[in-house]
Write a protein that holds these residues in place. Structure first.
Motif, PDB file in Angstrom:
ATOM      1  N   LEU A 120      10.315 -11.069  23.934  1.00 22.14           N
ATOM      2  CA  LEU A 120      10.646  -9.709  23.525  1.00 22.14           C
ATOM      3  C   LEU A 120      11.515  -9.713  22.273  1.00 22.14           C
ATOM      4  CD1 LEU A 120      11.433  -8.144  27.023  1.00 22.14           C
ATOM      5  CD2 LEU A 120       9.261  -8.164  25.788  1.00 22.14           C
ATOM      6  N   ASN A 121      11.380  -8.649  21.510  1.00 20.55           N
ATOM      7  CA  ASN A 121      12.184  -8.440  20.301  1.00 20.55           C
ATOM      8  C   ASN A 121      13.056  -7.210  20.550  1.00 20.55           C
ATOM      9  OD1 ASN A 121      13.191  -8.457  17.710  1.00 20.55           O
ATOM     10  ND2 ASN A 121      11.381  -7.521  16.791  1.00 20.55           N
ATOM     11  N   PRO A 122      14.265  -7.397  21.094  1.00 21.53           N
ATOM     12  CA  PRO A 122      15.034  -6.258  21.605  1.00 21.53           C
ATOM     13  C   PRO A 122      15.630  -5.361  20.529  1.00 21.53           C
ATOM     14  CG  PRO A 122      16.314  -8.266  21.770  1.00 21.53           C
ATOM     15  CD  PRO A 122      14.953  -8.679  21.304  1.00 21.53           C
ATOM     16  N   TRP A 123      15.726  -4.111  20.874  1.00 19.32           N
ATOM     17  CA  TRP A 123      16.429  -3.115  20.066  1.00 19.32           C
ATOM     18  C   TRP A 123      17.912  -3.490  19.992  1.00 19.32           C
ATOM     19  CZ3 TRP A 123      18.798   1.531  22.866  1.00 19.32           C
ATOM     20  CH2 TRP A 123      19.429   2.401  21.963  1.00 19.32           C
ATOM     21  N   VAL A 124      18.497  -3.366  18.815  1.00 14.34           N
ATOM     22  CA  VAL A 124      19.939  -3.588  18.612  1.00 14.34           C
ATOM     23  C   VAL A 124      20.555  -2.240  18.254  1.00 14.34           C
ATOM     24  CG1 VAL A 124      21.698  -4.833  17.321  1.00 14.34           C
ATOM     25  CG2 VAL A 124      19.500  -5.943  17.810  1.00 14.34           C
ATOM     26  N   PRO A 125      21.257  -1.587  19.207  1.00 17.38           N
ATOM     27  CA  PRO A 125      21.756  -0.228  18.974  1.00 17.38           C
ATOM     28  C   PRO A 125      22.784  -0.127  17.849  1.00 17.38           C
ATOM     29  CG  PRO A 125      21.753  -0.748  21.306  1.00 17.38           C
ATOM     30  CD  PRO A 125      21.510  -2.032  20.574  1.00 17.38           C
ATOM     31  N   LYS A 126      23.484  -1.226  17.559  1.00 17.62           N
ATOM     32  CA  LYS A 126      24.508  -1.167  16.524  1.00 17.62           C
ATOM     33  C   LYS A 126      24.447  -2.416  15.666  1.00 17.62           C
ATOM     34  CE  LYS A 126      29.506  -0.597  15.849  1.00 17.62           C
ATOM     35  NZ  LYS A 126      30.835  -0.493  16.506  1.00 17.62           N
ATOM     36  N   VAL A 127      24.348  -2.215  14.364  1.00 23.56           N
ATOM     37  CA  VAL A 127      24.372  -3.314  13.404  1.00 23.56           C
ATOM     38  C   VAL A 127      25.563  -3.077  12.481  1.00 23.56           C
ATOM     39  CG1 VAL A 127      23.145  -4.517  11.564  1.00 23.56           C
ATOM     40  CG2 VAL A 127      21.878  -3.590  13.529  1.00 23.56           C
ATOM     41  N   PRO A 162      19.267   4.313  15.943  1.00 24.01           N
ATOM     42  CA  PRO A 162      18.713   5.218  16.961  1.00 24.01           C
ATOM     43  C   PRO A 162      17.393   4.704  17.533  1.00 24.01           C
ATOM     44  CG  PRO A 162      18.312   6.084  14.778  1.00 24.01           C
ATOM     45  CD  PRO A 162      19.181   4.879  14.587  1.00 24.01           C
ATOM     46  N   ILE A 163      16.972   5.349  18.592  1.00 24.05           N
ATOM     47  CA  ILE A 163      15.720   4.975  19.258  1.00 24.05           C
ATOM     48  C   ILE A 163      14.529   5.090  18.313  1.00 24.05           C
ATOM     49  CG2 ILE A 163      14.057   5.911  20.932  1.00 24.05           C
ATOM     50  CD1 ILE A 163      15.958   3.925  22.111  1.00 24.05           C
ATOM     51  N   THR A 164      14.577   6.050  17.411  1.00 28.25           N
ATOM     52  CA  THR A 164      13.457   6.205  16.469  1.00 28.25           C
ATOM     53  C   THR A 164      13.263   4.947  15.630  1.00 28.25           C
ATOM     54  OG1 THR A 164      15.003   7.288  14.949  1.00 28.25           O
ATOM     55  CG2 THR A 164      13.625   8.707  16.323  1.00 28.25           C
ATOM     56  N   SER A 165      14.356   4.261  15.298  1.00 29.50           N
ATOM     57  CA  SER A 165      14.232   3.023  14.525  1.00 29.50           C
ATOM     58  C   SER A 165      13.651   1.913  15.392  1.00 29.50           C
ATOM     59  CB  SER A 165      15.590   2.601  13.955  1.00 29.50           C
ATOM     60  OG  SER A 165      16.466   2.165  14.986  1.00 29.50           O
ATOM     61  N   GLY A 210      27.320   3.150  35.394  1.00 28.14           N
ATOM     62  CA  GLY A 210      26.556   3.718  34.303  1.00 28.14           C
ATOM     63  C   GLY A 210      26.695   2.904  33.025  1.00 28.14           C
ATOM     64  N   TYR A 211      25.595   2.558  32.514  1.00 26.27           N
ATOM     65  CA  TYR A 211      25.500   1.815  31.277  1.00 26.27           C
ATOM     66  C   TYR A 211      24.312   2.315  30.498  1.00 26.27           C
ATOM     67  CZ  TYR A 211      23.636  -1.781  28.227  1.00 26.27           C
ATOM     68  OH  TYR A 211      23.084  -2.433  27.172  1.00 26.27           O
ATOM     69  N   GLY A 212      24.480   2.398  29.207  1.00 30.77           N
ATOM     70  CA  GLY A 212      23.338   2.719  28.382  1.00 30.77           C
ATOM     71  C   GLY A 212      23.769   3.350  27.077  1.00 30.77           C
ATOM     72  N   TYR A 213      22.785   3.802  26.342  1.00 30.28           N
ATOM     73  CA  TYR A 213      23.003   4.434  25.044  1.00 30.28           C
ATOM     74  C   TYR A 213      22.272   5.764  25.004  1.00 30.28           C
ATOM     75  CZ  TYR A 213      24.596  -0.174  23.467  1.00 30.28           C
ATOM     76  OH  TYR A 213      25.272  -1.348  23.325  1.00 30.28           O
TER      77      TYR A 213
END
Length: 361
Positions: free
Chosen positions: A253-260, A266-269, A324-327
């Motif tokens: 998998l190539n995971p989403w990185v919420p913060k760089v 964002p999810i759209t990216s 609760g965890y998430g973005y």
């Protein structure tokens, strides 16, 4: 004179036939390879899964059920372009495994390939893409109920011996659990995995998959009933309808990185860059507060989390979602960030794989 000559001819023919028959019988007893039947050992499948759905094999008795077709192909070892046994049915009938009769060819080694899809699933979903190298292409159906367990067996370079058929799983099994570390009220309705490879090519000889990088899909895990947590809870399984679980193509998998750095992604990216993540349809609130961190009193909201790991054939990945965890959709943490982990279990033995915990932030 004519009748005497005719009598002699008939006598000669009878003598010749008798000698040939004796010679043939002698050769058969002495091991003439043309008269040695190809036989198959009892198929094996070690399965520790507790799954009950009809699209997953649980043990060897599943292969013995009426209507379950094991398909067997044999190719010439030195020329895979030539087929000796072509997609023959091996079935369990009256307590024994039966197949059409085939005999060993003199000085000819064969490679054997066997395959079967659980629950009488459609074998046509697994399209042979290269009959010489023996590979197939597969696209994972979006509907979980149509994701059938595919098992295969390979016996290479065989000659005048019983053919073992030791089956193993070609796909990866994905399941979810959830836990609550604090005094939160949580309701979970569904989980969807986004941006994972959906189409690839599998090689029987290597047991490896090659994903098509441009083909990705989303797979929704709809719970049979809403899972409710009221306060602290250890990991509990999330049960989908009919005990369904995701059977997906092995891949990295190539995971989403919420913060760089200081930038939120964002999810759209994640969607535009084909980064993998899970979307959790849920409600989250603290019992001492009136506002919801996800959803409302009458509707479900969504939170998101990256999903990472390398999925291998024949392995079950148990992802724990700690609430609760998430973005949020714009990449901002909701409540508190907790490490999400996946335990890897050997699908066939039920044993946890050493160093098999995949963690990511």
């Amino acid at each position: 004179m004519y009748s005497m000559k005719k009598y002699h001819i008939i006598l000669l023919l009878i003598t010749a036939w008798t000698l040939t028959a004796c010679s043939s019988g002698s050769e058969e007893r002495e091991g003439n390879t043309m008269s040695e039947l190809i036989t198959f050992g009892n198929p094996t499948l070690h399965q520790a899964s507790s799954a009950t759905r009809g699209s997953i094999f649980t043990d060897i008795t599943d292969l013995q059920k009426s209507g379950t077709d094991i398909r067997v192909t044999a190719k010439y070892k030195n020329d895979h372009g030539k087929v000796y046994i072509d997609n023959e049915r091996l079935q369990y009938v009256d307590g024994a495994w039966t197949i059409n009769k085939y005999f060993w060819l003199p000085d000819t080694h064969l490679d054997f390939f066997a395959e079967v899809v659980a629950g009488n699933g459609d074998m046509n979903n697994f399209t042979k893409s290269n009959t010489t190298n023996y590979t197939f292409d597969y696209t994972v159906p979006a509907d979980i109920a149509k994701q059938y367990d595919y098992i295969y067996a390979v016996s290479l370079n065989k000659y005048r011996e019983e053919i073992p058929l030791n089956f193993t799983h070609a796909l990866s099994q994905i399941v979810f659990t959830a836990s609550v570390a604090e005094n939160w009220n949580v309701e979970i309705k569904s989980i969807t995995i986004h941006n994972v490879s959906s189409t690839g090519t599998f090689s029987y000889e290597t047991g490896q998959w090659t994903a098509q990088s441009t083909a990705s899909n989303s797979y929704k895990f709809e719970l049979a009933t809403v899972k409710t947590f009221n306060g602290i809870s250890s990991a509990a399984p999330l049960q989908a309808a009919n005990d369904d679980r995701l059977l997906l193509m092995p891949q990295t998998l190539n995971p989403w990185v919420p913060k760089v750095g200081n930038d939120r992604k964002p999810i759209t990216s994640a969607d535009s860059e084909h980064k993998s993540y899970v979307e959790i349809e849920c409600k989250i609130k603290h019992p001492s507060e009136t506002n919801y961190y996800a959803g409302t009193a009458t509707s479900y909201g969504k939170i998101y989390a990256p999903i990472a790991g390398t999925w291998l054939p024949g392995k079950k990945y148990i992802y724990e979602l700690p609430f609760g965890y998430g973005y949020t959709a714009d990449g901002k943490p909701t409540i508190e960030q907790i490490t999400l982990s996946a335990t890897i279990v050997d699908w066939e033995t039920g044993e946890t794989v050493p160093d098999g915990t995949v963690k990511f932030d």
